[in-house]
Scaffold this active site. Structure first.
Site, mmCIF file in Angstrom:
data_model
loop_
_atom_site.group_PDB
_atom_site.id
_atom_site.type_symbol
_atom_site.label_atom_id
_atom_site.label_comp_id
_atom_site.label_asym_id
_atom_site.label_seq_id
_atom_site.Cartn_x
_atom_site.Cartn_y
_atom_site.Cartn_z
ATOM 1 N N ASP A 18 0.819 -1.209 0.000
ATOM 2 C CA ASP A 18 0.000 0.000 0.000
ATOM 3 C C ASP A 18 0.864 1.276 0.000
ATOM 4 O O ASP A 18 2.099 1.205 -0.004
ATOM 5 C CB ASP A 18 -0.921 -0.051 1.228
ATOM 6 C CG ASP A 18 -2.299 0.531 0.966
ATOM 7 O OD1 ASP A 18 -2.435 1.348 0.048
ATOM 8 O OD2 ASP A 18 -3.239 0.181 1.710
ATOM 9 N N ASP A 57 -10.094 3.627 -3.543
ATOM 10 C CA ASP A 57 -10.798 2.413 -3.085
ATOM 11 C C ASP A 57 -12.221 2.300 -3.627
ATOM 12 O O ASP A 57 -12.970 3.268 -3.673
ATOM 13 C CB ASP A 57 -10.876 2.412 -1.552
ATOM 14 C CG ASP A 57 -9.523 2.121 -0.939
ATOM 15 O OD1 ASP A 57 -8.523 2.043 -1.680
ATOM 16 O OD2 ASP A 57 -9.475 1.974 0.293
HETATM 17 C C1 GLA Z 1 -6.001 1.314 1.481
HETATM 18 C C2 GLA Z 1 -6.140 0.324 0.343
HETATM 19 C C3 GLA Z 1 -7.261 -0.653 0.670
HETATM 20 C C4 GLA Z 1 -6.946 -1.385 1.978
HETATM 21 C C5 GLA Z 1 -6.716 -0.380 3.087
HETATM 22 C C6 GLA Z 1 -6.185 -1.047 4.344
HETATM 23 O O1 GLA Z 1 -7.123 2.129 1.600
HETATM 24 O O2 GLA Z 1 -6.394 0.984 -0.863
HETATM 25 O O3 GLA Z 1 -7.443 -1.584 -0.382
HETATM 26 O O4 GLA Z 1 -5.814 -2.196 1.789
HETATM 27 O O5 GLA Z 1 -5.784 0.629 2.716
HETATM 28 O O6 GLA Z 1 -5.952 -0.135 5.383
#
Ligand code: GLA
Length: 413
Positions: free
Chosen positions: A168, A223
């Site tokens: 990430d 997301d």
């Molecule tokens: C980010 C990523 C998500 C998830 C969260 C976890 O938002 O884009 O897919 O992995 O972190 O904290």
């Protein structure tokens, strides 16, 4: 007059000059082809879009070893494994700190048997095991990130038997994405274990332009949220999670970057999480199949309804996604709410989507010329969700498509 058998020096010089130019161009061309071929990172994995399950969309930080084990069990008992799903991935929140030597420490209460034992369990089911970290100092949920510990973490993952790393982009401050992800790629490569490298920097630095040689997949957007369309504020007021269709629209134009070993990732599936209708989930899955997207389920596999299971395990739709050519489908027509998407398949046939974004039923027609076929070609048409051969059609096919529905066809000359 020039005596027979004697070529003037100017002519000789010209021909030597031309030969030299030709040789230079030839060498550069060979070099360019070779350089291009070695551009993609060949770690031998993800030759088709990865398929699996990830904890985040349904469980967030609420992860523990019993839940992950039962999810691996369900992956087998529901037929997901038989349908091609392989990776069981724990997302954020499995880690709590680092020990005195800098090694990452898993939450001892939630993962009391340790990550190695959990990986062994997942492997004993014939599945593969994945884990999550972050290129910054902290993960998005505030757990320790990997910055400055890349090689140490990669070695630890390899010892545990990790097969997939989602990496990430939170708490990275001014870090350069290309440098950060390349460092982790090299760290993973140094272990000698083939590990799928899933880059999650949300498309911020346009990874589709540079990451083919760095990751096996890269997120192209922020997301996903479990709803049809429209941006929604995060609970903390920040902007924004995306509806399924917002993400689809952001994939248009990125097709050229995808191929075996390196995929655009429009984020994980929300199929079965309750925020969309069954018809909408069928469209979500069809579009992801068409986009050659990783198929990472994000629902509770232990309690799927028969309708949701039928979507996630439809072998003919999955075959479109997993086609060995690795070509990403593209939108070839958009007429208001009516859309046609086409994906070229290895055997020369085409996967076709007739998609109705609108609120009422409509008729959608596809011409064979939209598929790159001759106008009057006779081709057989199969409806994949209906699992029905529709016969041979000349030049075109039309279907009534319900609101928010997607008809998926396989057209074979
Ligand atoms: C980010 C990523 C998500 C998830 C969260 C976890 O938002 O884009 O897919 O992995 O972190 O904290």
């Amino acid at each position: 007059m020039i005596p027979r058998g004697k070529i003037p020096e100017a002519v000789v010089n010209k021909s030597v000059f031309l030969k030299t130019i030709f040789l230079c161009v030839f060498t550069i061309a060979i070099f360019a082809i070779f350089a291009n071929e070695t551009n993609a990172w060949d770690n031998g994995v993800a030759l088709t879009p990865p398929m699996g399950w990830n904890s985040w969309n349904k469980f967030g930080c609420n992860v523990n070893e019993d839940m992950i084990k039962s999810m691996a069990d369900a992956m087998v008992s529901t037929g997901m494994k038989d349908a091609g799903y392989q990776y069981v991935v724990i997302d954020d929140c499995w880690q709590v700190s680092r020990d005195e030597n800098g090694f990452i420490v898993a939450d001892p209460e939630r993962f009391h048997s340790g990550i190695k034992a959990l990986a062994d369990y997942v492997h004993s089911k014939g599945l593969k095991f994945g884990i999550y970290s972050d290129a910054g100092t902290k993960t998005c949920a505030g757990r320790p990130g990997s910055q400055g510990h890349e090689y140490q973490d990669a070695i630890q993952y390899a010892r545990w038997g990790v097969d997939y790393l989602k990496y990430d982009w939170c708490s990275t401050s001014t870090r350069n994405a290309q440098e950060a992800y390349t460092t982790m790629r090299d760290a993973l490569a140094s272990t000698g274990r083939p590990i799928v490298f899933s880059m999650c920097e949300w498309g911020t630095s346009k990874p589709w332009q540079w990451a083919q040689g760095v990751g096996n997949l890269w997120r192209t957007t922020g997301d996903i949220n479990d709803h049809w369309e429209g941006k929604k504020k995060w609970p903390d007021g920040g902007c924004c999670s995306l509806g399924m269709l917002d993400i689809v629209d952001m994939q248009v134009g990125l097709e050229g970057a995808a191929g075996p070993g390196h995929w655009n990732d429009p984020d994980m599936l929300e199929v079965g999480n309750g925020g969309m209708t069954t018809v909408e989930y069928r469209s979500h899955f069809s579009l992801w199949a068409m986009l050659a997207a990783p198929l990472i389920a994000g629902n509770d596999l232990r309690s799927m309804s028969p309708e949701i299971k039928a979507i996630l395990t439809n072998k003919e739709v999955i075959a479109i996604n997993q086609d060995a050519l690795g070509s990403q489908g593209r939108r070839v027509r958009k007429d208001g709410d009516k859309e046609i998407w086409v994906k070229q398949l290895k055997d020369g046939s085409r996967a076709v989507i007739l998609f109705n974004r609108g609120a009422s039923e409509t008729e959608i027609s596809v011409n064979w010329t939209d598929l790159g076929y001759p106008e009057h070609l006779s081709a057989s048409v199969r409806d994949l969700w209906a699992a029905k051969d529709l016969g041979r059609m000349n030049g075109k096919y039309s279907a009534k498509v319900a609101s928010h529905e997607t008809v998926v066809l396989r057209v074979t000359p």
